[in-house]
Design a protein around this motif. Structure first.
Motif, PDB file in Angstrom:
ATOM      1  N   GLY A  39      10.536 -31.055 -21.478  1.00  0.00           N
ATOM      2  CA  GLY A  39      11.477 -31.350 -19.794  1.00  0.00           C
ATOM      3  C   GLY A  39      11.335 -29.996 -19.391  1.00  0.00           C
ATOM      4  N   LEU A  40      10.451 -29.567 -20.143  1.00  0.00           N
ATOM      5  CA  LEU A  40      10.204 -28.276 -18.726  1.00  0.00           C
ATOM      6  C   LEU A  40       8.300 -27.780 -18.233  1.00  0.00           C
ATOM      7  CD1 LEU A  40      11.811 -25.895 -21.885  1.00  0.00           C
ATOM      8  CD2 LEU A  40      13.131 -26.186 -20.145  1.00  0.00           C
ATOM      9  N   CYS A  41       8.452 -26.977 -17.177  1.00  0.00           N
ATOM     10  CA  CYS A  41       7.553 -27.045 -16.292  1.00  0.00           C
ATOM     11  C   CYS A  41       7.119 -25.520 -17.399  1.00  0.00           C
ATOM     12  CB  CYS A  41       8.577 -27.038 -15.103  1.00  0.00           C
ATOM     13  SG  CYS A  41       8.760 -28.403 -13.957  1.00  0.00           S
ATOM     14  N   LEU A  42       6.251 -25.400 -16.937  1.00  0.00           N
ATOM     15  CA  LEU A  42       5.249 -23.852 -17.237  1.00  0.00           C
ATOM     16  C   LEU A  42       3.824 -24.215 -16.408  1.00  0.00           C
ATOM     17  CD1 LEU A  42       4.739 -24.848 -21.124  1.00  0.00           C
ATOM     18  CD2 LEU A  42       6.240 -23.575 -19.869  1.00  0.00           C
ATOM     19  N   VAL A  43       4.528 -23.389 -15.235  1.00  0.00           N
ATOM     20  CA  VAL A  43       3.359 -23.615 -13.870  1.00  0.00           C
ATOM     21  C   VAL A  43       3.067 -22.100 -13.920  1.00  0.00           C
ATOM     22  CG1 VAL A  43       3.468 -24.152 -11.364  1.00  0.00           C
ATOM     23  CG2 VAL A  43       4.969 -25.238 -12.317  1.00  0.00           C
ATOM     24  N   ASN A  44       1.488 -22.425 -13.604  1.00  0.00           N
ATOM     25  CA  ASN A  44       0.226 -21.690 -13.061  1.00  0.00           C
ATOM     26  C   ASN A  44      -0.377 -21.750 -11.962  1.00  0.00           C
ATOM     27  OD1 ASN A  44       0.673 -19.892 -16.015  1.00  0.00           O
ATOM     28  ND2 ASN A  44       0.339 -22.027 -16.597  1.00  0.00           N
ATOM     29  N   GLU A  45      -1.264 -20.414 -12.166  1.00  0.00           N
ATOM     30  CA  GLU A  45      -2.209 -20.916 -10.846  1.00  0.00           C
ATOM     31  C   GLU A  45      -1.264 -21.206  -9.187  1.00  0.00           C
ATOM     32  OE1 GLU A  45      -5.834 -23.333 -11.855  1.00  0.00           O
ATOM     33  OE2 GLU A  45      -5.873 -22.076 -13.282  1.00  0.00           O
ATOM     34  N   VAL A  46      -0.784 -20.503  -8.901  1.00  0.00           N
ATOM     35  CA  VAL A  46       0.132 -20.603  -7.153  1.00  0.00           C
ATOM     36  C   VAL A  46       0.276 -19.547  -6.892  1.00  0.00           C
ATOM     37  CG1 VAL A  46       1.800 -22.811  -8.349  1.00  0.00           C
ATOM     38  CG2 VAL A  46       2.676 -21.369  -9.359  1.00  0.00           C
ATOM     39  N   GLY A  47      -0.751 -18.650  -7.426  1.00  0.00           N
ATOM     40  CA  GLY A  47      -0.920 -17.656  -6.262  1.00  0.00           C
ATOM     41  C   GLY A  47      -1.691 -17.798  -5.053  1.00  0.00           C
ATOM     42  N   LEU A  48      -2.385 -16.861  -4.395  1.00  0.00           N
ATOM     43  CA  LEU A  48      -3.037 -16.739  -3.226  1.00  0.00           C
ATOM     44  C   LEU A  48      -4.935 -18.186  -3.679  1.00  0.00           C
ATOM     45  CD1 LEU A  48      -4.884 -16.283  -0.619  1.00  0.00           C
ATOM     46  CD2 LEU A  48      -4.978 -14.752  -1.398  1.00  0.00           C
ATOM     47  N   ASP A  49      -5.514 -16.803  -5.016  1.00  0.00           N
ATOM     48  CA  ASP A  49      -6.931 -17.296  -5.436  1.00  0.00           C
ATOM     49  C   ASP A  49      -6.790 -17.168  -7.328  1.00  0.00           C
ATOM     50  OD1 ASP A  49      -9.544 -17.894  -6.019  1.00  0.00           O
ATOM     51  OD2 ASP A  49     -10.359 -16.659  -5.250  1.00  0.00           O
ATOM     52  N   PRO A  50      -5.798 -18.081  -7.960  1.00  0.00           N
ATOM     53  CA  PRO A  50      -5.777 -19.313  -7.472  1.00  0.00           C
ATOM     54  C   PRO A  50      -4.395 -19.563  -7.207  1.00  0.00           C
ATOM     55  CG  PRO A  50      -5.040 -18.812 -10.069  1.00  0.00           C
ATOM     56  CD  PRO A  50      -6.216 -17.557  -9.419  1.00  0.00           C
ATOM     57  N   GLY A  51      -3.986 -20.977  -6.324  1.00  0.00           N
ATOM     58  CA  GLY A  51      -3.147 -21.049  -5.956  1.00  0.00           C
ATOM     59  C   GLY A  51      -3.530 -21.823  -4.951  1.00  0.00           C
ATOM     60  N   ILE A  52      -3.646 -20.969  -3.648  1.00  0.00           N
ATOM     61  CA  ILE A  52      -3.400 -21.503  -1.984  1.00  0.00           C
ATOM     62  C   ILE A  52      -4.553 -22.359  -1.773  1.00  0.00           C
ATOM     63  CG2 ILE A  52      -3.826 -20.688   0.326  1.00  0.00           C
ATOM     64  CD1 ILE A  52      -1.592 -18.960  -0.058  1.00  0.00           C
ATOM     65  N   ASP A  53      -5.816 -21.671  -2.879  1.00  0.00           N
ATOM     66  CA  ASP A  53      -6.553 -22.501  -2.460  1.00  0.00           C
ATOM     67  C   ASP A  53      -7.363 -23.605  -3.009  1.00  0.00           C
ATOM     68  OD1 ASP A  53      -6.507 -21.053  -5.158  1.00  0.00           O
ATOM     69  OD2 ASP A  53      -8.488 -20.727  -5.219  1.00  0.00           O
ATOM     70  N   HIS A  54      -6.165 -23.904  -4.112  1.00  0.00           N
ATOM     71  CA  HIS A  54      -6.160 -25.053  -4.759  1.00  0.00           C
ATOM     72  C   HIS A  54      -5.628 -26.734  -3.459  1.00  0.00           C
ATOM     73  CE1 HIS A  54      -7.506 -23.461  -8.271  1.00  0.00           C
ATOM     74  NE2 HIS A  54      -6.403 -23.459  -8.870  1.00  0.00           N
ATOM     75  N   LEU A  55      -4.302 -25.760  -3.267  1.00  0.00           N
ATOM     76  CA  LEU A  55      -4.159 -26.657  -1.862  1.00  0.00           C
ATOM     77  C   LEU A  55      -4.645 -26.687  -0.569  1.00  0.00           C
ATOM     78  CD1 LEU A  55      -0.690 -24.629  -2.102  1.00  0.00           C
ATOM     79  CD2 LEU A  55      -0.981 -26.609  -2.958  1.00  0.00           C
ATOM     80  N   LEU A  56      -5.800 -26.269  -0.405  1.00  0.00           N
ATOM     81  CA  LEU A  56      -6.928 -26.073   0.858  1.00  0.00           C
ATOM     82  C   LEU A  56      -7.333 -27.433  -0.498  1.00  0.00           C
ATOM     83  CD1 LEU A  56      -6.996 -22.677   2.065  1.00  0.00           C
ATOM     84  CD2 LEU A  56      -5.341 -24.468   2.836  1.00  0.00           C
ATOM     85  N   ALA A  57      -8.197 -26.773  -0.670  1.00  0.00           N
ATOM     86  CA  ALA A  57      -8.824 -28.057  -1.721  1.00  0.00           C
ATOM     87  C   ALA A  57      -8.478 -29.335  -1.698  1.00  0.00           C
ATOM     88  CB  ALA A  57      -9.843 -27.690  -2.892  1.00  0.00           C
ATOM     89  N   HIS A  58      -7.034 -29.606  -2.692  1.00  0.00           N
ATOM     90  CA  HIS A  58      -6.508 -30.850  -2.529  1.00  0.00           C
ATOM     91  C   HIS A  58      -6.392 -31.389  -0.707  1.00  0.00           C
ATOM     92  CE1 HIS A  58      -6.189 -30.786  -6.762  1.00  0.00           C
ATOM     93  NE2 HIS A  58      -5.654 -29.558  -6.723  1.00  0.00           N
ATOM     94  N   ARG A  59      -5.840 -30.622  -0.073  1.00  0.00           N
ATOM     95  CA  ARG A  59      -5.695 -31.371   1.354  1.00  0.00           C
ATOM     96  C   ARG A  59      -7.093 -32.486   1.980  1.00  0.00           C
ATOM     97  NH1 ARG A  59      -2.755 -28.410   5.892  1.00  0.00           N
ATOM     98  NH2 ARG A  59      -0.741 -29.463   4.961  1.00  0.00           N
ATOM     99  N   LEU A  60      -8.158 -30.876   2.009  1.00  0.00           N
ATOM    100  CA  LEU A  60      -9.433 -31.776   2.186  1.00  0.00           C
ATOM    101  C   LEU A  60      -9.893 -32.563   1.039  1.00  0.00           C
ATOM    102  CD1 LEU A  60     -11.596 -28.120   3.004  1.00  0.00           C
ATOM    103  CD2 LEU A  60     -10.326 -30.125   4.605  1.00  0.00           C
ATOM    104  N   LEU A  61      -9.447 -32.623   0.455  1.00  0.00           N
ATOM    105  CA  LEU A  61     -10.009 -34.077  -0.308  1.00  0.00           C
ATOM    106  C   LEU A  61      -9.239 -35.153  -0.418  1.00  0.00           C
ATOM    107  CD1 LEU A  61     -12.330 -34.458  -3.223  1.00  0.00           C
ATOM    108  CD2 LEU A  61     -11.689 -32.214  -2.039  1.00  0.00           C
TER     109      LEU A  61
END
Length: 385
Positions: free
Chosen positions: A112-134
């Motif tokens: 029940g634990l989160c292991l969160v990665n890729e939440v900076g700028l690149d990778p991170g914000i770039d992923h969020l922008l991509a998901h929003r466009l999709l």
């Protein structure tokens, strides 16, 4: 109440540390040099507790439900994630998900634990922008559409220098990335480039302040992100590239360095790589208070019969200011938002990257805007119906 353990107070950490320190969750800042950590939080009305980084000492105080944030070198993330799992704590990092990290997914879910990665700028914000466009494009998709996706990000001096670059992190890491091959889709075909400078292209960005031309190259392996971003396997994708932006003139300024990097081999080559890194850090590190700049552009385009029928684009163009460097703000503020989401139970257990949930993306972007860094539509991209 859980405690946030933030490990590492380097150049890309300060704004996120200061933001979390202003919250209600207890924060302990662990750093190899306590005096440097104290400088990072100087002036805060309620500064966090500071401890000298020692993994045995850390393990002794972790409690179930705590969050371990690793802003340490990437080769330490797995050790910190393992420490988190063994003590019932969550883990957050801005780095790419390594295969060894992904192997912890099932155990994280079971515990029940989160292991969160890729939440900076690149990778991170770039992923969020991509998901929003999709999310915006998906309802408009037609089977005959051919898709082009481009994600470009770069950090450089706000006032360009002759070298066309300055270092906000280890030069050796930059040099290693330049020696690694890249893989992407171009013209519907898988394209592998052994050295980034051998695959340079130009990118004309229609930024809010006006059009600007950059040098661009693909980096790492772009292809796994086709699935990560939610492209349907049946879609016709003719271009998919994630890469790096550099100021115009960068390749010419770096040409002698490219030639030497190409020749390095074996143990002697590694020694020379370290020497070059030290020289670059001495000559091209940011001066105290010097402003940097970050440009991030993500575009998704659909064509039908060779003509564009849908084009979405989002960007950020940030500069260093009194709140911190652009790189430091965008990396560490996003990390701090991931910490908030972990504590709020908003992220899935197991190993994950930046979230794809539209509501959570909106909330993160709203928070970044309040902190001074906004997402803008690319003026050259129009969302067509």
């Amino acid at each position: 109440m859980p405690t946030i353990h933030w490990l590492g107070a380097g150049l890309s950490s300060a704004p996120g540390i200061r933001r979390l320190a202003a919250g209600n969750t207890p924060l302990i800042l662990w750093n190899r040099t306590a005096s440097h950590a104290a400088a990072v939080v100087a002036g805060l009305s309620s500064p966090p507790e500071i401890r000298t980084l020692d993994l045995d000492a850390l393990a002794a105080v972790i409690r179930r439900g705590d969050v371990l944030v690793s802003m340490l070198p990437a080769d330490m993330h797995l050790q910190i994630a393992r420490l988190a799992l063994d003590n019932g704590a969550h883990f957050v990092s801005s780095s790419y998900i390594a295969p060894e990290m992904l192997a912890l997914h099932d155990e994280g879910q079971q515990r029940g634990l989160c292991l969160v990665n890729e939440v900076g700028l690149d990778p991170g914000i770039d992923h969020l922008l991509a998901h929003r466009l999709l999310h915006q494009y998906r309802p408009r998709h037609r089977p005959e559409h051919r898709l082009r996706f481009r994600s470009w990000c770069g950090g450089f001096p706000a006032l360009p220098n002759d070298f066309r670059y300055k270092f906000s992190w280890s030069p050796v890491g930059v040099l290693r990335a330049l020696r690694a091959p890249s893989r992407c889709l171009q013209n519907g075909r898988e394209t592998v480039v052994q050295r980034p400078w051998l695959g340079l292209s130009r990118y004309d960005a229609e930024l809010p302040a006006g059009r600007e031309s950059f040098e661009a190259y693909a980096n790492r392996d772009s292809l796994p992100f086709i699935a990560q971003y939610g492209f349907d396997p049946s879609w016709q994708v003719e271009q998919f590239v994630r890469g790096t932006l550099r100021l115009d003139g960068w390749s010419a300024a770096w040409q002698p360095l490219f030639e030497e990097l190409q020749s390095l081999e074996g143990e002697a080559g590694e020694t020379r790589l370290q020497e070059i890194g030290a020289e670059l850090w001495h000559n091209y590190a940011y001066a105290e208070g010097e402003a940097d700049r970050v440009v991030l552009c993500v575009e998704l385009e659909a064509l039908e019969g060779g003509q564009p029928v849908w084009h979405g684009g989002l960007c950020m163009d940030a500069r260093g200011n009194e709140k911190g460097s652009a790189m430091g703000r965008l990396v560490s503020h996003t990390v701090s938002l991931a910490v908030d989401s972990v504590l709020a139970g908003e992220l899935a257990t197991g190993v994950s990257a930046a979230p794809s949930d539209p509501a959570l993306i909106d909330a993160w972007f709203a928070a970044l805007s309040e902190l001074g860094d906004e997402v803008h539509p690319l003026p050259g991209a129009q969302l067509q119906t």
